[in-house]
Write an enzyme that holds these catalytic residues in place. Structure first.
Site, PDB file in Angstrom:
ATOM      1  N   CYS A   1       0.880  -1.164   0.000  1.00 56.18           N
ATOM      2  CA  CYS A   1       0.000   0.000   0.000  1.00 56.18           C
ATOM      3  C   CYS A   1       0.913   1.207   0.000  1.00 56.18           C
ATOM      4  CB  CYS A   1      -0.858   0.042   1.257  1.00 56.18           C
ATOM      5  SG  CYS A   1      -1.890  -1.419   1.427  1.00 56.18           S
TER       6      CYS A   1
ATOM      7  N   ARG B   1       1.296   1.682  -6.240  1.00 62.76           N
ATOM      8  CA  ARG B   1       1.477   0.679  -5.182  1.00 62.76           C
ATOM      9  C   ARG B   1       0.163   0.021  -4.774  1.00 62.76           C
ATOM     10  NH1 ARG B   1       6.197   0.331  -2.082  1.00 62.76           N
ATOM     11  NH2 ARG B   1       4.958  -0.708  -0.524  1.00 62.76           N
TER      12      ARG B   1
ATOM     13  N   TRP C   1      -3.897  -1.471  -1.233  1.00 62.88           N
ATOM     14  CA  TRP C   1      -3.866  -2.694  -2.034  1.00 62.88           C
ATOM     15  C   TRP C   1      -4.345  -3.777  -1.084  1.00 62.88           C
ATOM     16  CZ3 TRP C   1      -3.330  -4.224  -6.921  1.00 62.88           C
ATOM     17  CH2 TRP C   1      -2.982  -5.542  -7.182  1.00 62.88           C
TER      18      TRP C   1
ATOM     19  N   ASN D   1       0.844  -0.032   6.215  1.00 60.68           N
ATOM     20  CA  ASN D   1       1.286  -0.748   5.026  1.00 60.68           C
ATOM     21  C   ASN D   1       1.886  -2.052   5.531  1.00 60.68           C
ATOM     22  OD1 ASN D   1       2.409  -1.509   2.612  1.00 60.68           O
ATOM     23  ND2 ASN D   1       3.965   0.101   2.566  1.00 60.68           N
ATOM     24  N   GLY D   2       1.365  -3.191   5.114  1.00 60.28           N
ATOM     25  CA  GLY D   2       1.902  -4.473   5.593  1.00 60.28           C
ATOM     26  C   GLY D   2       0.779  -5.393   6.035  1.00 60.28           C
TER      27      GLY D   2
ATOM     28  N   GLU E   1       6.763 -20.327 -20.875  1.00 60.67           N
ATOM     29  CA  GLU E   1       6.702 -19.017 -20.235  1.00 60.67           C
ATOM     30  C   GLU E   1       7.855 -18.121 -20.710  1.00 60.67           C
ATOM     31  OE1 GLU E   1       4.749 -17.203 -18.931  1.00 60.67           O
ATOM     32  OE2 GLU E   1       5.892 -15.705 -17.831  1.00 60.67           O
TER      33      GLU E   1
ATOM     34  N   LYS F   1       7.504 -14.585 -22.676  1.00 63.12           N
ATOM     35  CA  LYS F   1       8.107 -13.346 -22.156  1.00 63.12           C
ATOM     36  C   LYS F   1       8.905 -12.660 -23.244  1.00 63.12           C
ATOM     37  CE  LYS F   1       6.477 -12.830 -19.551  1.00 63.12           C
ATOM     38  NZ  LYS F   1       5.364 -13.154 -18.717  1.00 63.12           N
TER      39      LYS F   1
ATOM     40  N   GLU G   1       6.569 -11.294 -26.240  1.00 60.67           N
ATOM     41  CA  GLU G   1       5.642 -10.181 -25.992  1.00 60.67           C
ATOM     42  C   GLU G   1       6.352  -8.846 -25.796  1.00 60.67           C
ATOM     43  OE1 GLU G   1       3.056 -10.329 -22.495  1.00 60.67           O
ATOM     44  OE2 GLU G   1       4.571 -11.415 -21.382  1.00 60.67           O
TER      45      GLU G   1
ATOM     46  N   HIS H   1       9.671 -34.690 -34.107  1.00 62.10           N
ATOM     47  CA  HIS H   1       8.431 -35.041 -34.798  1.00 62.10           C
ATOM     48  C   HIS H   1       7.956 -33.935 -35.742  1.00 62.10           C
ATOM     49  CE1 HIS H   1       8.153 -38.702 -32.499  1.00 62.10           C
ATOM     50  NE2 HIS H   1       8.413 -38.000 -31.400  1.00 62.10           N
TER      51      HIS H   1
ATOM     52  N   LYS I   1      -2.749  -4.878 -19.830  1.00 59.94           N
ATOM     53  CA  LYS I   1      -2.438  -5.605 -18.594  1.00 59.94           C
ATOM     54  C   LYS I   1      -3.587  -6.515 -18.190  1.00 59.94           C
ATOM     55  CE  LYS I   1       0.053  -6.704 -15.064  1.00 59.94           C
ATOM     56  NZ  LYS I   1       1.055  -7.762 -15.363  1.00 59.94           N
TER      57      LYS I   1
END
Ligand code: M6R
Length: 610
Positions: free
Chosen positions: A2, A27, A75, A101-102, A483, A487, A490, A506, A605
């Site tokens: 946060c 954040r 957050w 925050n936490g 993956e 990465k 993109e 094959h 996103k």
């Protein structure tokens, strides 16, 4: 994750705090709020769900003038995004306000204690409200002492800011495992979770250390350690501009987020374990009987989250002894999959808003499946519509290319497997402990990989002009190949393709010719020799091979032109480590090519369309 901002001085705190919060919106942005100590009115709190603009609209018609205040952009971790759960929180008297925050790990125990012993009535579902009430019950005219006593009772991570109506010239802040800084102004001082919040006003900063308490007035800042001894701190002069500060000095959010992975992985893991090393998944309420009743698990997701699901299949089948199918959400929805009330459906999504995943979830639910989601954004649609939720706690991921969400999703996959296996009794104590020990060691291993950044950057300079790349691997390495390939493509727009190494012969091997770049993941001890054979196959056709292997498997150097080593670890958990150098490689290749790394073309996103 946060953002907090506090101001004490002779100007209007409201404007300064709102401006600071806007600079911290990256954040967290599910709600925000402000508490001001206003002459003759005491503590005034205004808070609102949604973006900071909503808070601004709320207070636009009011004349909220004060010289001291604290603000927060949230957050969510405990409690959905809502006005009530937004910070600041106040004690029963309404005279003490707190931003935090936490995560307070023992908040349920403290909450019970406050309710039973002090008759406290809670207004929100947050862990933070506990702090406000603790300070309130300990307050007897000295806010500094009351905060000290409250902190003694708190376990977890916190950066907090506290103001009190009866002590208008003072602000108290404490830090443990969550960022906290103090900004030093002329006739005014500030607190914040991060530097960008303050750059408009100050460049001289105190970086507050763990377990330190700060007492601020308009003209003075005192720092004390855990033993209440004064601490002398050197001033840190910030030379970054605001944009660089948001990225904490990194050139892009993607690179910052790659570097946040040791913390993200550790948080996702450690905060779900009790002192005996047992996994405690507070968002999952499945009985042993329910877990035993599942005869099939479906993991459904998109993009990177789907790739995390591929590793989830390995982990859950092995640990929980149940058959697992993995599917991309857009396909799952339209193939009338066989699902009933004996199916566990796992949706994975960073944003929790991906429409294909959400629709697949609805489809599974309608057919009677039990729905468990692995989500990063608290209160998102996927989380709200699931029976059980397992949050990844990676913090906000800003770059379009997912990195820290992926590695924390992987941790969740292992934890779900361990949790189910443990409940079913299919997992020996020995194997359980081995996995836990290996997982706990992962953050340090990622840090080892991050130390190779310069070397990987050099490699990127050598490779960035390629227009075609093949990634190959076996076992979990094949899933990591997908993956790594995504990465790279993109963010660099290189035509990149991943395939299980044994499948090359094959068909795809027809594309390998002189100097074709092949990135070969060979991290699995038990499949290492087989991978060497696959590497030989492509070498025989002239490929240029970059190998990824554990540091003891140096014989790969005889085959590969370049090798990236990762620290030794159990084969099964290597994906959380081996993907990291490939994220870094993708990043530096894209950078060399001059790409817009955080916002690649044609991508968003959060994909909320079909
Ligand atoms: O928010 P989600 O995890 O549901 O998003 C899924 C994909 O759109 C996402 O992973 C996408 O593939 C990323 N750009 C990958 O870096």
């Amino acid at each position: 994750m946060c953002g907090i901002v506090g101001y004490i001085g002779d100007s209007n705190a409201t404007d300064i705090i709102i401006d600071g919060l806007k600079r911290l919106e990256y954040r967290g942005y599910d709600s925000s709020g402000i508490a001001l100590n206003i002459k003759d009115k005491g503590i005034q709190v205004r808070k609102k769900k949604g973006r900071i603009q909503n808070l601004e609209d709320l207070i636009a018609q009011e004349n909220l003038y004060s010289n001291v205040g604290i603000g927060h952009t949230r957050w969510a971790t405990h409690g959905e995004p809502s006005d009530a759960n937004a910070h600041p929180h106040t004690d029963m008297s309404g005279k003490i306000a707190v931003v935090h925050n936490g995560i307070i790990e023992n908040y349920l125990t403290l909450k019970e204690w406050l309710i039973n012993e002090h008759g406290v009535v809670f207004k929100s579902e947050t862990d933070t409200e506990v702090i406000a009430h603790l300070v309130g019950v300990f307050y007897d005219g000295d806010i500094e002492k009351a905060v000290g006593k409250a902190v003694e009772k708190m376990q977890g991570a916190y950066g907090i800011g506290v103001i009190c109506a009866d002590e208008p010239g003072k602000m108290v802040a404490v830090r443990k495992d969550s960022p906290l800084i103090v900004g030093l102004g002329q006739g005014c001082n500030f607190i914040a979770s991060d530097i960008p919040a303050l750059l408009k006003h100050v460049r001289q900063i105190y970086l507050i250390e763990n377990n330190e308490t700060v007492i601020l007035t308009a003209n003075d800042v005192k720092i004390y350690n855990a033993d209440h001894k004064p601490v002398k701190r050197d001033v840190f002069n910030v030379t970054w501009d605001a944009d660089a500060a948001e990225k904490e000095g990194y050139d892009h959010f993607m690179l910052k987020e790659i570097h946040e992975q040791p913390d993200g992985v550790r948080d996702t893991l450690v905060r779900r374990m009790d002192e005996n090393g047992e996994i405690v998944l507070d968002g999952i309420n499945m009985t042993k009987e329910e877990i035993e009743s599942f005869n099939k698990v479906y993991i459904v997701a998109c993009g990177t989250a789907y790739h995390a699901g591929l590793i989830g299949k390995f982990a859950i089948e092995k640990l929980a002894n149940v058959s697992v199918e993995v599917d991309v959400a857009s396909e799952f929805r339209y193939r009338d999959p066989f699902i009933d009330d004996k199916t566990l459906f796992i949706a994975i999504s960073q944003s929790g808003e991906t429409l294909d995943t959400l629709e697949a979830l609805r489809e599974a639910k309608a057919k009677g499946a039990r729905v468990l989601s692995v989500v990063n954004v608290v209160g998102s649609s996927v989380a709200r519509e699931s029976d059980d939720v397992f949050y990844t706690w990676a913090g906000p991921e800003i770059a379009v290319a997912s990195t820290k969400a992926y590695t924390t999703q992987l941790v969740c996959m292992y934890m779900i497997g361990l949790y189910m296996g443990r409940k079913k009794g299919t997992l020996s104590d020995e194997l359980y402990k081995k996995y836990i020990d290996e997982l706990l060691a992962v953050p340090e291993k990622i840090k080892e990989v991050l130390k190779q950044e310069k070397k990987i950057k050099k490699l990127a300079k050598k490779l960035y002009k390629r227009e075609q790349v093949f990634f190959i691997g076996r076992g979990v390495d094949s899933a990591v190949s997908y993956e790594a390939s995504l990465k790279l493509k993109e963010i660099s727009y290189i035509n990149s393709f991943a395939i299980a190494a044994g499948e090359l012969k094959h068909g795809t091997i027809a594309l390998i010719e002189q100097d074709t770049l092949v990135i070969a993941l060979a991290s699995q001890d038990r499949l290492f020799d087989k991978m060497l054979s696959n590497i030989q196959e492509v070498k025989a056709r002239g490929a240029y091979v970059v190998g990824v292997a554990k540091e003891n498997n140096t014989s790969i150097e005889q085959q590969a032109e370049d090798v990236i080593y990762i620290p030794e670890c159990m084969d099964e958990v290597t994906p959380i480590v081996s993907v990291v150098p490939l994220q870094i490689l993708a990043y530096y290749i894209a950078k060399q090519r001059g790409c817009d790394i955080d916002k690649p073309k044609n991508l968003a996103k959060s994909v909320t369309v079909e």
